[in-house]
Design a protein around this motif. Structure first.
Motif, PDB file in Angstrom:
ATOM      1  N   CYS A 103     -26.171  25.222  21.466  1.00 29.55           N
ATOM      2  CA  CYS A 103     -24.709  25.044  21.432  1.00 29.55           C
ATOM      3  C   CYS A 103     -24.310  23.922  20.481  1.00 29.55           C
ATOM      4  O   CYS A 103     -23.303  24.035  19.765  1.00 29.55           O
ATOM      5  CB  CYS A 103     -24.191  24.756  22.838  1.00 29.55           C
ATOM      6  N   LEU A 104     -25.074  22.832  20.467  1.00 31.05           N
ATOM      7  CA  LEU A 104     -24.756  21.716  19.570  1.00 31.05           C
ATOM      8  C   LEU A 104     -24.847  22.144  18.116  1.00 31.05           C
ATOM      9  O   LEU A 104     -23.989  21.793  17.293  1.00 31.05           O
ATOM     10  CB  LEU A 104     -25.691  20.540  19.850  1.00 31.05           C
ATOM     11  N   ARG A 105     -25.870  22.906  17.771  1.00 34.41           N
ATOM     12  CA  ARG A 105     -25.999  23.366  16.383  1.00 34.41           C
ATOM     13  C   ARG A 105     -24.863  24.324  16.018  1.00 34.41           C
ATOM     14  O   ARG A 105     -24.379  24.322  14.882  1.00 34.41           O
ATOM     15  CB  ARG A 105     -27.369  24.018  16.168  1.00 34.41           C
ATOM     16  N   TRP A 106     -24.445  25.146  16.974  1.00 31.29           N
ATOM     17  CA  TRP A 106     -23.320  26.054  16.741  1.00 31.29           C
ATOM     18  C   TRP A 106     -22.047  25.267  16.465  1.00 31.29           C
ATOM     19  O   TRP A 106     -21.324  25.557  15.513  1.00 31.29           O
ATOM     20  CB  TRP A 106     -23.150  26.958  17.957  1.00 31.29           C
ATOM     21  N   LEU A 107     -21.778  24.256  17.274  1.00 26.13           N
ATOM     22  CA  LEU A 107     -20.601  23.421  17.066  1.00 26.13           C
ATOM     23  C   LEU A 107     -20.664  22.702  15.724  1.00 26.13           C
ATOM     24  O   LEU A 107     -19.657  22.601  15.007  1.00 26.13           O
ATOM     25  CB  LEU A 107     -20.471  22.399  18.199  1.00 26.13           C
ATOM     26  N   ASP A 108     -21.839  22.208  15.352  1.00 27.17           N
ATOM     27  CA  ASP A 108     -21.989  21.498  14.086  1.00 27.17           C
ATOM     28  C   ASP A 108     -21.674  22.394  12.895  1.00 27.17           C
ATOM     29  O   ASP A 108     -21.237  21.920  11.844  1.00 27.17           O
ATOM     30  CB  ASP A 108     -23.413  20.944  13.971  1.00 27.17           C
ATOM     31  N   GLY A 109     -21.868  23.695  13.048  1.00 21.86           N
ATOM     32  CA  GLY A 109     -21.620  24.625  11.950  1.00 21.86           C
ATOM     33  C   GLY A 109     -20.179  25.093  11.828  1.00 21.86           C
ATOM     34  O   GLY A 109     -19.865  25.872  10.914  1.00 21.86           O
ATOM     35  N   LEU A 110     -19.281  24.622  12.722  1.00 24.44           N
ATOM     36  CA  LEU A 110     -17.884  25.050  12.695  1.00 24.44           C
ATOM     37  C   LEU A 110     -16.981  23.972  12.101  1.00 24.44           C
ATOM     38  O   LEU A 110     -17.304  22.778  12.139  1.00 24.44           O
ATOM     39  CB  LEU A 110     -17.396  25.362  14.121  1.00 24.44           C
ATOM     40  N   ASP A 111     -15.838  24.383  11.582  1.00 26.15           N
ATOM     41  CA  ASP A 111     -14.772  23.453  11.223  1.00 26.15           C
ATOM     42  C   ASP A 111     -13.881  23.298  12.447  1.00 26.15           C
ATOM     43  O   ASP A 111     -13.117  24.199  12.800  1.00 26.15           O
ATOM     44  CB  ASP A 111     -13.971  23.988  10.035  1.00 26.15           C
ATOM     45  N   LEU A 112     -13.978  22.166  13.116  1.00 20.69           N
ATOM     46  CA  LEU A 112     -13.263  21.950  14.369  1.00 20.69           C
ATOM     47  C   LEU A 112     -11.971  21.163  14.178  1.00 20.69           C
ATOM     48  O   LEU A 112     -11.324  20.805  15.179  1.00 20.69           O
ATOM     49  CB  LEU A 112     -14.168  21.208  15.359  1.00 20.69           C
ATOM     50  N   THR A 113     -11.589  20.920  12.964  1.00 19.19           N
ATOM     51  CA  THR A 113     -10.410  20.102  12.686  1.00 19.19           C
ATOM     52  C   THR A 113      -9.190  20.633  13.438  1.00 19.19           C
ATOM     53  O   THR A 113      -8.835  21.813  13.326  1.00 19.19           O
ATOM     54  CB  THR A 113     -10.114  20.073  11.176  1.00 19.19           C
ATOM     55  N   LYS A 114      -8.564  19.760  14.227  1.00 16.25           N
ATOM     56  CA  LYS A 114      -7.343  20.037  14.993  1.00 16.25           C
ATOM     57  C   LYS A 114      -7.518  21.109  16.076  1.00 16.25           C
ATOM     58  O   LYS A 114      -6.538  21.576  16.646  1.00 16.25           O
ATOM     59  CB  LYS A 114      -6.200  20.435  14.063  1.00 16.25           C
ATOM     60  N   CYS A 115      -8.741  21.483  16.384  1.00 13.27           N
ATOM     61  CA  CYS A 115      -8.981  22.547  17.364  1.00 13.27           C
ATOM     62  C   CYS A 115      -8.881  22.041  18.800  1.00 13.27           C
ATOM     63  O   CYS A 115      -9.176  20.874  19.098  1.00 13.27           O
ATOM     64  CB  CYS A 115     -10.360  23.162  17.162  1.00 13.27           C
ATOM     65  N   THR A 116      -8.494  22.948  19.704  1.00 11.55           N
ATOM     66  CA  THR A 116      -8.613  22.746  21.143  1.00 11.55           C
ATOM     67  C   THR A 116      -9.871  23.477  21.607  1.00 11.55           C
ATOM     68  O   THR A 116     -10.072  24.651  21.299  1.00 11.55           O
ATOM     69  CB  THR A 116      -7.390  23.297  21.887  1.00 11.55           C
TER      70      THR A 116
ATOM     71  N   GLY B 157     -20.803  16.323  29.707  1.00 16.76           N
ATOM     72  CA  GLY B 157     -19.745  16.228  28.704  1.00 16.76           C
ATOM     73  C   GLY B 157     -20.247  16.264  27.283  1.00 16.76           C
ATOM     74  O   GLY B 157     -19.465  16.147  26.338  1.00 16.76           O
ATOM     75  N   ILE B 158     -21.540  16.494  27.095  1.00 16.99           N
ATOM     76  CA  ILE B 158     -22.142  16.376  25.770  1.00 16.99           C
ATOM     77  C   ILE B 158     -21.500  17.311  24.750  1.00 16.99           C
ATOM     78  O   ILE B 158     -21.238  16.906  23.611  1.00 16.99           O
ATOM     79  CB  ILE B 158     -23.682  16.600  25.847  1.00 16.99           C
ATOM     80  N   LEU B 159     -21.212  18.553  25.131  1.00 19.14           N
ATOM     81  CA  LEU B 159     -20.672  19.510  24.153  1.00 19.14           C
ATOM     82  C   LEU B 159     -19.232  19.170  23.785  1.00 19.14           C
ATOM     83  O   LEU B 159     -18.859  19.212  22.612  1.00 19.14           O
ATOM     84  CB  LEU B 159     -20.780  20.940  24.686  1.00 19.14           C
ATOM     85  N   GLY B 160     -18.426  18.838  24.781  1.00 16.32           N
ATOM     86  CA  GLY B 160     -17.049  18.469  24.495  1.00 16.32           C
ATOM     87  C   GLY B 160     -16.942  17.193  23.677  1.00 16.32           C
ATOM     88  O   GLY B 160     -16.130  17.102  22.742  1.00 16.32           O
ATOM     89  N   ILE B 161     -17.752  16.196  24.006  1.00 21.28           N
ATOM     90  CA  ILE B 161     -17.741  14.934  23.259  1.00 21.28           C
ATOM     91  C   ILE B 161     -18.206  15.172  21.830  1.00 21.28           C
ATOM     92  O   ILE B 161     -17.624  14.646  20.869  1.00 21.28           O
ATOM     93  CB  ILE B 161     -18.617  13.887  23.966  1.00 21.28           C
ATOM     94  N   ALA B 162     -19.258  15.981  21.669  1.00 21.08           N
ATOM     95  CA  ALA B 162     -19.719  16.310  20.318  1.00 21.08           C
ATOM     96  C   ALA B 162     -18.620  17.004  19.526  1.00 21.08           C
ATOM     97  O   ALA B 162     -18.401  16.714  18.341  1.00 21.08           O
ATOM     98  CB  ALA B 162     -20.964  17.185  20.385  1.00 21.08           C
ATOM     99  N   ALA B 163     -17.890  17.931  20.179  1.00 23.73           N
ATOM    100  CA  ALA B 163     -16.799  18.638  19.495  1.00 23.73           C
ATOM    101  C   ALA B 163     -15.727  17.660  19.023  1.00 23.73           C
ATOM    102  O   ALA B 163     -15.217  17.774  17.894  1.00 23.73           O
ATOM    103  CB  ALA B 163     -16.195  19.684  20.431  1.00 23.73           C
ATOM    104  N   LEU B 164     -15.366  16.683  19.856  1.00 26.25           N
ATOM    105  CA  LEU B 164     -14.367  15.689  19.458  1.00 26.25           C
ATOM    106  C   LEU B 164     -14.865  14.837  18.301  1.00 26.25           C
ATOM    107  O   LEU B 164     -14.128  14.552  17.355  1.00 26.25           O
ATOM    108  CB  LEU B 164     -14.006  14.807  20.656  1.00 26.25           C
ATOM    109  N   LYS B 165     -16.119  14.441  18.365  1.00 27.25           N
ATOM    110  CA  LYS B 165     -16.689  13.647  17.276  1.00 27.25           C
ATOM    111  C   LYS B 165     -16.761  14.448  15.978  1.00 27.25           C
ATOM    112  O   LYS B 165     -16.715  13.884  14.872  1.00 27.25           O
ATOM    113  CB  LYS B 165     -18.095  13.176  17.668  1.00 27.25           C
TER     114      LYS B 165
END
Length: 291
Positions: free
Chosen positions: A146-159, A168-176
């Motif tokens: 899941c972390l690698r998947w998140l790292d490969g996305l453009d999460l700018t301004k996303c909910t 909370g690791i995935l949510g915190i990683a997404a915010l970072k």
């Protein structure tokens, strides 16, 4: 302090009573481990699950006379039960435990770092997270996928919805990684507490909302990630799907690789599914909500 561990191989139905006996005989700690390398995942809160073949381990002071203890244990078990005594080296076990955890990189930008280690790359996206009671430190393949998947996305301004947020690791990683807002949901109040504390430590507490399932508001998100179990992913398909509007990206993990195709097919009614990602015995299923 030096220790002796008494290891007993038994069946799940007998394991708890064996553990109770060891505690009554003076064991300082009793643990249950897999005796035959059977894949297993974390239970629901309050649920006790043991492997079909379970090894019960009792920890005793090295000065303890183990012969009377062995006689009592052997008298309560079938004759062919495997029982072993092993001395444990006298060492600083806390330091030994801490030395096993190192910063780990996921994808191109993201590092998960325990607090007692130096950050390898100050210019990278660094999440500070220590092993704790709530599941999720990045070391398990399902979390890593899941972390690698998140790292490969453009999460700018996303909910982002982190369903089964654990530590909370995935949510915190997404915010970072640039997300604007995270909604974390978990059935375990201890996970909610751990997620809140880890968010504070990573200076993202104001961007994360945490709910037990019965408290969560109606919502839609740009990104949804659910790292739970295949069973709940089946049972909660409509709940998870309802978080997703057309175009929402979805990742599902906590799935054994032999379960992945079934989960992918189940969600394909509402999502255009990607190729299944495999790591070891585990898998990640992902896709995009159809218009």
């Amino acid at each position: 302090m030096a220790w002796i561990q008494l290891r007993i191989n038994t069946h799940a139905q007998r394991a708890e009573s064996v553990g109770d006996q060891l505690a009554e005989l003076g064991a300082q700690a009793v643990t249950f481990t897999d005796a035959k390398d059977t894949p297993w995942y974390e239970p629901k809160p309050g649920e006790v699950q043991l492997w079909p073949d379970t090894q019960v381990v009792g920890l005793f002071d090295a000065n303890e006379d183990m012969q009377p203890i062995l006689r009592q244990v052997q008298g309560a078990l079938p004759e062919n039960t495997l029982i072993k005594l092993d001395p444990l080296e006298d060492k600083d076990w806390e330091r030994e435990w801490m030395d096993n955890f190192h910063p780990v990189r996921f994808g191109k930008r993201l590092w998960i770092c325990p607090s007692w280690r130096d950050v390898p790359d100050p210019g990278a996206v660094n999440v500070m997270l220590d092993p704790g009671l709530a599941f999720g430190t990045g070391t398990h393949p399902t979390t890593a996928l899941c972390l690698r998947w998140l790292d490969g996305l453009d999460l700018t301004k996303c909910t982002v919805v982190d369903f089964g947020c654990g530590s909370g690791i995935l949510g915190i990683a997404a915010l970072k990684l640039g997300a604007a807002r995270v909604i974390g949901i978990d059935i375990d109040p201890q996970a909610i507490q751990a997620s809140a504390e880890n968010a504070r430590r990573n200076s993202v507490a104001e961007q994360i909302e945490l709910y037990l399932p019965e408290q969560q508001p109606a919502l839609n998100a740009d990104i949804v990630v659910a790292n739970i179990l295949a069973g709940p992913l089946r049972e909660l398909r409509q709940v998870i799907t309802d978080y997703c509007r057309p175009g929402t990206m979805l990742a599902l993990s906590g799935i054994l690789k032999e379960q992945a195709e079934d989960i992918s097919n189940l969600y394909s009614k509402d999502f255009d599914m990607d190729a299944i990602a495999i790591e070891g015995d585990w898998a990640r299923v992902s896709g995009k909500r159809k218009a």
